[in-house]
Design an enzyme around this catalytic site. Structure first.
Site, PDB file in Angstrom:
ATOM      1  N   VAL A  71       0.812  -1.229   0.000  1.00 57.31           N
ATOM      2  CA  VAL A  71       0.000   0.000   0.000  1.00 57.31           C
ATOM      3  C   VAL A  71       0.843   1.276   0.000  1.00 57.31           C
ATOM      4  O   VAL A  71       0.297   2.358  -0.162  1.00 57.31           O
ATOM      5  CB  VAL A  71      -0.998   0.040   1.177  1.00 57.31           C
ATOM      6  CG1 VAL A  71      -2.013  -1.082   1.066  1.00 57.31           C
ATOM      7  CG2 VAL A  71      -0.272   0.026   2.519  1.00 57.31           C
ATOM      8  N   TYR A 167       3.508   4.697  15.666  1.00 58.35           N
ATOM      9  CA  TYR A 167       2.159   4.160  15.408  1.00 58.35           C
ATOM     10  C   TYR A 167       1.119   5.208  15.781  1.00 58.35           C
ATOM     11  O   TYR A 167       0.194   5.494  15.014  1.00 58.35           O
ATOM     12  CB  TYR A 167       1.990   2.882  16.228  1.00 58.35           C
ATOM     13  CG  TYR A 167       0.676   2.160  16.044  1.00 58.35           C
ATOM     14  CD1 TYR A 167       0.453   1.363  14.923  1.00 58.35           C
ATOM     15  CD2 TYR A 167      -0.333   2.257  17.001  1.00 58.35           C
ATOM     16  CE1 TYR A 167      -0.758   0.681  14.762  1.00 58.35           C
ATOM     17  CE2 TYR A 167      -1.539   1.579  16.852  1.00 58.35           C
ATOM     18  CZ  TYR A 167      -1.740   0.793  15.726  1.00 58.35           C
ATOM     19  OH  TYR A 167      -2.928   0.129  15.568  1.00 58.35           O
ATOM     20  N   LYS A 171      -1.424   7.070  13.108  1.00 59.02           N
ATOM     21  CA  LYS A 171      -2.877   6.933  13.185  1.00 59.02           C
ATOM     22  C   LYS A 171      -3.539   8.300  13.392  1.00 59.02           C
ATOM     23  O   LYS A 171      -4.662   8.530  12.909  1.00 59.02           O
ATOM     24  CB  LYS A 171      -3.265   5.952  14.293  1.00 59.02           C
ATOM     25  CG  LYS A 171      -2.786   4.512  14.047  1.00 59.02           C
ATOM     26  CD  LYS A 171      -3.417   3.874  12.815  1.00 59.02           C
ATOM     27  CE  LYS A 171      -3.140   2.379  12.743  1.00 59.02           C
ATOM     28  NZ  LYS A 171      -3.781   1.739  11.582  1.00 59.02           N
TER      29      LYS A 171
END
Ligand SMILES: NC(=O)c1ccc[n+]([C@@H]2O[C@H](COP(=O)([O-])OP(=O)(O)OC[C@H]3O[C@@H](n4cnc5c(N)ncnc54)[C@H](O)[C@@H]3O)[C@@H](O)[C@H]2O)c1
Length: 271
Positions: A71, A167, A171
């Protein structure tokens, strides 16, 4: 099979899963979408694991085409979109589930290259998705994009590296991108939302976490169960899949720009 997504074509990223005893979020969503009538294009860099998902979809009477890809690579998004349109003549839903935490931890320990790679996969990929997907959805004047974020984006913890800093940042960026994409594309009838899972009993959440802390699975899972306010402890991948089904379906036709916690109340808690 019922029909809440009857006639739809959906792309699901990260449709394989980390090995482990429980089902992962991407695989569960593929099975739920297919059960509800959607035809699927699955993308994952792990071909073998994705083929397991495709086989399970076909076992329950669904249709899944696979694209091995990353991706964070623009061409792989183009291939997935072209495959979806060529195979099914349309693209209704993109469910962006991939999430990683490469070399992650506390701010003082993360290497800049690992930070950049995680940021690119978790949130930079949204730009690549947008370039490939939005022209098709805008032309159709409809479409749904659902990004799988995390409550780590909006809540923290005093213990260093939990949640890991990159992380969390990635996000949070995903949430910001979700809101902006929602507003920019509302005029085309395209809805863009994010699901923020809390503590979910998946191989990614439990098996990898247990290994990182040097604990056995059961002990680590028990600790996670205790942190969830709602009776029953951690959620499962089916809880994420069911929220995704609702957001993808016509039942959510007036919902866009939403960052939805699916977390047993954890993000509402103080102390
Ligand atoms: N389990 C939890 O407790 C929890 C909590 C919050 C958020 N989440 C989110 O849920 C999502 C993942 O759930 P899952 O159970 O499906 O995870 P998983 O790790 O089981 O599956 C993810 C899949 O993504 C694939 N993948 C990884 N990097 C890729 C890339 N660059 N390109 C293509 N494929 C790639 C992997 O091969 C794997 O098959 C993530 O976004 C994660 O951040 C999980």
């Amino acid at each position: 099979m019922t029909d809440r997504l009857e006639g739809y074509a959906a792309i699901i990223t990260g449709a394989g899963q980390t090995p482990g005893q429980m089902i992962g979020n991407g695989r569960a969503t593929a099975l739920v979408f297919a059960r509800e009538g959607a035809k699927l294009v699955l993308i994952d860099r792990d071909l073998d694991s994705m083929l397991v998902t495709a086989g399970l979809v076909e076992e329950q009477g669904g249709t899944a085409v696979t694209v091995q890809g990353d991706v964070s690579v623009a061409d792989d998004w183009s291939t997935a979109v072209a495959t979806c349109v060529e195979s099914f003549g349309r693209l209704d839903v993109v469910h962006h589930n991939v999430g990683v935490a490469i070399g992650d931890g506390s701010a003082t320990s993360v290497e800049p290259d690992d930070w950049a790679r995680t940021m690119m996969i978790n949130s930079g990929s949204i730009l690549l998705m947008a370039r490939a997907v939005l022209p098709v959805m805008r032309a159709a004047e409809r479409g749904v994009i659902t990004n799988i974020s995390s409550i780590a984006a909006i809540a923290g913890n005093p213990s260093p590296g939990n949640p890991p800093i990159t992380y969390k940042m990635s996000k949070a960026a995903m949430n910001a991108a979700t809101q902006q994409l929602a507003l920019e594309n509302a005029r085309y009838g395209i809805r863009v939302n994010a699901i923020m899972p809390g503590l979910i009993d998946t191989p990614l959440g439990v098996d990898l976490g247990a290994a990182a802390y040097g604990l056995d699975r059961e002990e680590y899972a028990a600790r996670r169960h205790q942190r969830v306010p709602l009776k029953g402890g951690m959620g499962t991948a089916w809880d994420i899949a069911n929220a995704a089904l609702f957001l993808a379906s016509e039942e959510a036709r007036f919902i866009t720009g939403v960052l939805l916690p699916v977390d047993g109340g954890q993000s509402a808690r103080i102390g």
